[in-house]
Design a protein around this motif. Sequence first.
Motif, PDB file in Angstrom:
ATOM      1  N   SER A   1       0.832  -1.208   0.000  1.00 52.29           N
ATOM      2  CA  SER A   1       0.000   0.000   0.000  1.00 52.29           C
ATOM      3  C   SER A   1       0.863   1.253   0.000  1.00 52.29           C
ATOM      4  CB  SER A   1      -0.919  -0.003   1.225  1.00 52.29           C
ATOM      5  OG  SER A   1      -1.844  -1.073   1.159  1.00 52.29           O
ATOM      6  N   LEU A   2       1.952   1.222   0.745  1.00 59.65           N
ATOM      7  CA  LEU A   2       2.852   2.379   0.800  1.00 59.65           C
ATOM      8  C   LEU A   2       3.558   2.582  -0.541  1.00 59.65           C
ATOM      9  CD1 LEU A   2       4.265   1.774   4.370  1.00 59.65           C
ATOM     10  CD2 LEU A   2       3.144   3.888   3.610  1.00 59.65           C
ATOM     11  N   LEU A   3       3.989   1.505  -1.164  1.00 59.00           N
ATOM     12  CA  LEU A   3       4.650   1.634  -2.469  1.00 59.00           C
ATOM     13  C   LEU A   3       3.688   2.166  -3.523  1.00 59.00           C
ATOM     14  CD1 LEU A   3       6.789  -1.629  -2.455  1.00 59.00           C
ATOM     15  CD2 LEU A   3       7.654   0.712  -2.405  1.00 59.00           C
ATOM     16  N   SER A   4       2.453   1.692  -3.486  1.00 54.83           N
ATOM     17  CA  SER A   4       1.455   2.190  -4.438  1.00 54.83           C
ATOM     18  C   SER A   4       1.154   3.658  -4.185  1.00 54.83           C
ATOM     19  CB  SER A   4       0.173   1.354  -4.332  1.00 54.83           C
ATOM     20  OG  SER A   4       0.409   0.014  -4.710  1.00 54.83           O
ATOM     21  N   ALA A   5       1.086   4.049  -2.922  1.00 57.14           N
ATOM     22  CA  ALA A   5       0.839   5.456  -2.587  1.00 57.14           C
ATOM     23  C   ALA A   5       1.998   6.332  -3.040  1.00 57.14           C
ATOM     24  CB  ALA A   5       0.619   5.593  -1.081  1.00 57.14           C
ATOM     25  N   ALA A   6       3.220   5.849  -2.871  1.00 57.93           N
ATOM     26  CA  ALA A   6       4.388   6.612  -3.311  1.00 57.93           C
ATOM     27  C   ALA A   6       4.390   6.772  -4.827  1.00 57.93           C
ATOM     28  CB  ALA A   6       5.665   5.913  -2.842  1.00 57.93           C
ATOM     29  N   LEU A   7       4.000   5.722  -5.541  1.00 60.36           N
ATOM     30  CA  LEU A   7       3.955   5.808  -7.000  1.00 60.36           C
ATOM     31  C   LEU A   7       2.881   6.785  -7.459  1.00 60.36           C
ATOM     32  CD1 LEU A   7       5.413   4.575  -9.408  1.00 60.36           C
ATOM     33  CD2 LEU A   7       3.649   2.819  -9.498  1.00 60.36           C
ATOM     34  N   ARG A   8       1.735   6.799  -6.779  1.00 63.07           N
ATOM     35  CA  ARG A   8       0.683   7.785  -7.119  1.00 63.07           C
ATOM     36  C   ARG A   8       1.180   9.202  -6.877  1.00 63.07           C
ATOM     37  NH1 ARG A   8      -2.579   4.042  -4.334  1.00 63.07           N
ATOM     38  NH2 ARG A   8      -2.627   5.396  -2.487  1.00 63.07           N
ATOM     39  N   ALA A   9       1.884   9.391  -5.773  1.00 57.63           N
ATOM     40  CA  ALA A   9       2.413  10.722  -5.476  1.00 57.63           C
ATOM     41  C   ALA A   9       3.419  11.151  -6.537  1.00 57.63           C
ATOM     42  CB  ALA A   9       3.064  10.721  -4.094  1.00 57.63           C
ATOM     43  N   LEU A  10       4.212  10.187  -7.013  1.00 58.53           N
ATOM     44  CA  LEU A  10       5.225  10.494  -8.023  1.00 58.53           C
ATOM     45  C   LEU A  10       4.590  10.879  -9.353  1.00 58.53           C
ATOM     46  CD1 LEU A  10       8.292  10.536  -8.455  1.00 58.53           C
ATOM     47  CD2 LEU A  10       8.154   8.124  -9.103  1.00 58.53           C
TER      48      LEU A  10
ATOM     49  N   GLN B   1       2.166  12.819  -9.602  1.00 62.92           N
ATOM     50  CA  GLN B   1       1.637  14.172  -9.444  1.00 62.92           C
ATOM     51  C   GLN B   1       2.706  15.223  -9.199  1.00 62.92           C
ATOM     52  OE1 GLN B   1      -1.108  13.702  -6.201  1.00 62.92           O
ATOM     53  NE2 GLN B   1      -2.378  12.211  -7.298  1.00 62.92           N
ATOM     54  N   ARG B   2       3.853  14.810  -8.682  1.00 64.52           N
ATOM     55  CA  ARG B   2       4.900  15.775  -8.342  1.00 64.52           C
ATOM     56  C   ARG B   2       6.266  15.114  -8.413  1.00 64.52           C
ATOM     57  NH1 ARG B   2       2.159  14.318  -3.661  1.00 64.52           N
ATOM     58  NH2 ARG B   2       0.645  15.943  -4.102  1.00 64.52           N
ATOM     59  N   PRO B   3       7.336  15.904  -8.517  1.00 65.55           N
ATOM     60  CA  PRO B   3       8.676  15.307  -8.542  1.00 65.55           C
ATOM     61  C   PRO B   3       9.000  14.649  -7.201  1.00 65.55           C
ATOM     62  CG  PRO B   3       8.806  17.697  -8.438  1.00 65.55           C
ATOM     63  CD  PRO B   3       7.371  17.372  -8.675  1.00 65.55           C
ATOM     64  N   TRP B   4       9.920  13.705  -7.239  1.00 61.45           N
ATOM     65  CA  TRP B   4      10.253  12.956  -6.029  1.00 61.45           C
ATOM     66  C   TRP B   4      10.720  13.873  -4.905  1.00 61.45           C
ATOM     67  CZ3 TRP B   4       9.036   8.655  -3.941  1.00 61.45           C
ATOM     68  CH2 TRP B   4       9.791   8.117  -2.912  1.00 61.45           C
ATOM     69  N   SER B   5      11.415  14.937  -5.231  1.00 60.86           N
ATOM     70  CA  SER B   5      11.902  15.845  -4.187  1.00 60.86           C
ATOM     71  C   SER B   5      10.764  16.496  -3.416  1.00 60.86           C
ATOM     72  CB  SER B   5      12.792  16.931  -4.811  1.00 60.86           C
ATOM     73  OG  SER B   5      12.052  17.680  -5.773  1.00 60.86           O
ATOM     74  N   ALA B   6       9.572  16.569  -4.023  1.00 57.95           N
ATOM     75  CA  ALA B   6       8.426  17.197  -3.369  1.00 57.95           C
ATOM     76  C   ALA B   6       7.502  16.178  -2.701  1.00 57.95           C
ATOM     77  CB  ALA B   6       7.639  18.031  -4.378  1.00 57.95           C
ATOM     78  N   VAL B   7       7.793  14.896  -2.841  1.00 57.35           N
ATOM     79  CA  VAL B   7       6.976  13.862  -2.197  1.00 57.35           C
ATOM     80  C   VAL B   7       7.346  13.790  -0.726  1.00 57.35           C
ATOM     81  CG1 VAL B   7       6.486  11.386  -2.108  1.00 57.35           C
ATOM     82  CG2 VAL B   7       6.696  12.535  -4.322  1.00 57.35           C
ATOM     83  N   ARG B   8       6.331  13.896   0.144  1.00 59.09           N
ATOM     84  CA  ARG B   8       6.581  13.872   1.586  1.00 59.09           C
ATOM     85  C   ARG B   8       6.160  12.531   2.177  1.00 59.09           C
ATOM     86  NH1 ARG B   8       4.334  18.597   4.943  1.00 59.09           N
ATOM     87  NH2 ARG B   8       2.352  17.584   4.356  1.00 59.09           N
ATOM     88  N   MET B   9       6.992  12.035   3.082  1.00 62.22           N
ATOM     89  CA  MET B   9       6.721  10.738   3.706  1.00 62.22           C
ATOM     90  C   MET B   9       5.386  10.751   4.441  1.00 62.22           C
ATOM     91  SD  MET B   9       9.344   8.646   3.088  1.00 62.22           S
ATOM     92  CE  MET B   9      10.008   7.586   4.371  1.00 62.22           C
ATOM     93  N   VAL B  10       5.066  11.861   5.100  1.00 62.16           N
ATOM     94  CA  VAL B  10       3.823  11.926   5.863  1.00 62.16           C
ATOM     95  C   VAL B  10       2.618  11.807   4.925  1.00 62.16           C
ATOM     96  CG1 VAL B  10       3.765  14.468   5.822  1.00 62.16           C
ATOM     97  CG2 VAL B  10       2.556  13.216   7.635  1.00 62.16           C
ATOM     98  N   ASP B  11       2.736  12.375   3.734  1.00 60.09           N
ATOM     99  CA  ASP B  11       1.631  12.289   2.768  1.00 60.09           C
ATOM    100  C   ASP B  11       1.502  10.879   2.204  1.00 60.09           C
ATOM    101  OD1 ASP B  11       1.116  14.988   3.131  1.00 60.09           O
ATOM    102  OD2 ASP B  11       2.439  15.599   1.486  1.00 60.09           O
ATOM    103  N   VAL B  12       2.624  10.221   1.975  1.00 59.34           N
ATOM    104  CA  VAL B  12       2.592   8.843   1.481  1.00 59.34           C
ATOM    105  C   VAL B  12       1.914   7.941   2.516  1.00 59.34           C
ATOM    106  CG1 VAL B  12       4.007   6.842   0.869  1.00 59.34           C
ATOM    107  CG2 VAL B  12       4.615   9.110   0.003  1.00 59.34           C
ATOM    108  N   ALA B  13       2.290   8.111   3.778  1.00 67.24           N
ATOM    109  CA  ALA B  13       1.688   7.292   4.834  1.00 67.24           C
ATOM    110  C   ALA B  13       0.192   7.542   4.928  1.00 67.24           C
ATOM    111  CB  ALA B  13       2.374   7.587   6.167  1.00 67.24           C
ATOM    112  N   ALA B  14      -0.212   8.803   4.879  1.00 66.56           N
ATOM    113  CA  ALA B  14      -1.633   9.126   4.975  1.00 66.56           C
ATOM    114  C   ALA B  14      -2.407   8.548   3.798  1.00 66.56           C
ATOM    115  CB  ALA B  14      -1.809  10.650   5.039  1.00 66.56           C
ATOM    116  N   SER B  15      -1.835   8.628   2.593  1.00 66.21           N
ATOM    117  CA  SER B  15      -2.507   8.091   1.410  1.00 66.21           C
ATOM    118  C   SER B  15      -2.662   6.577   1.495  1.00 66.21           C
ATOM    119  CB  SER B  15      -1.723   8.463   0.150  1.00 66.21           C
ATOM    120  OG  SER B  15      -2.302   7.910  -0.998  1.00 66.21           O
ATOM    121  N   ALA B  16      -1.683   5.913   2.131  1.00 64.32           N
ATOM    122  CA  ALA B  16      -1.744   4.457   2.269  1.00 64.32           C
ATOM    123  C   ALA B  16      -2.606   4.026   3.442  1.00 64.32           C
ATOM    124  CB  ALA B  16      -0.335   3.900   2.434  1.00 64.32           C
TER     125      ALA B  16
END
Length: 216
Positions: free
Chosen positions: A7-16, A18-33
Amino acid sequence: MPTARESLLSAALRALDQRPWSAVRMVDVAASAGVSRQTLYNEFGSKDGLARALVRREADAYFHGVDQLLAERAGPGAAEQLVALAEWTVARARARPLLRALLTGCWGERLPVPRPAGRGAPFAAAPAQRRADAGAPAPADVAAAVRERSLAALERARSDGPAHPDEAAALAHRCELTVRLALSFVVAPDRDGVGGLVRTAVTPPPGPAPAPSANG
């Protein structure tokens, strides 16, 4: 039901997406998952660990897809299996930036560059993460793995037993050609597509014409 890690990997890929990796926040990935940030850190250790796991999953998914395609297309005609493999590789790389980077070694600013894990990891990594931390395969390693997978699949599909050494060498050469041509189309797409070129390159030439009979 997917695991927290998936779930976390899928959330990180969805975030990627929408935005560059430098702008992806761990807290947002966790919340999305739908898990805690601590769970994320327990699984990956850091944002770099998450990046390595993302890239490792992409590589594993590609290899699994190669094996599945070759199994589904198994038959006596090696050329058509190799054509299908090349076309699928080019199409998938076009749709998946992480795979395109893995195949070419070109990591754009938007992507997570898979830096090798340092010694003395600060957390007790799960087995899957320890594998990811070993590092992403280089483009040459990916090409070699696909060549070996395709060669093994084609040899298994033979109905007349193991190939003669000369035939086996020729088949390995055709597998290598297929991979290299596919990679060239990933780097520089062409509107005519890779299929026709691969088919020409890997189709064995016709055998010699039968000698005329003495009575003819």
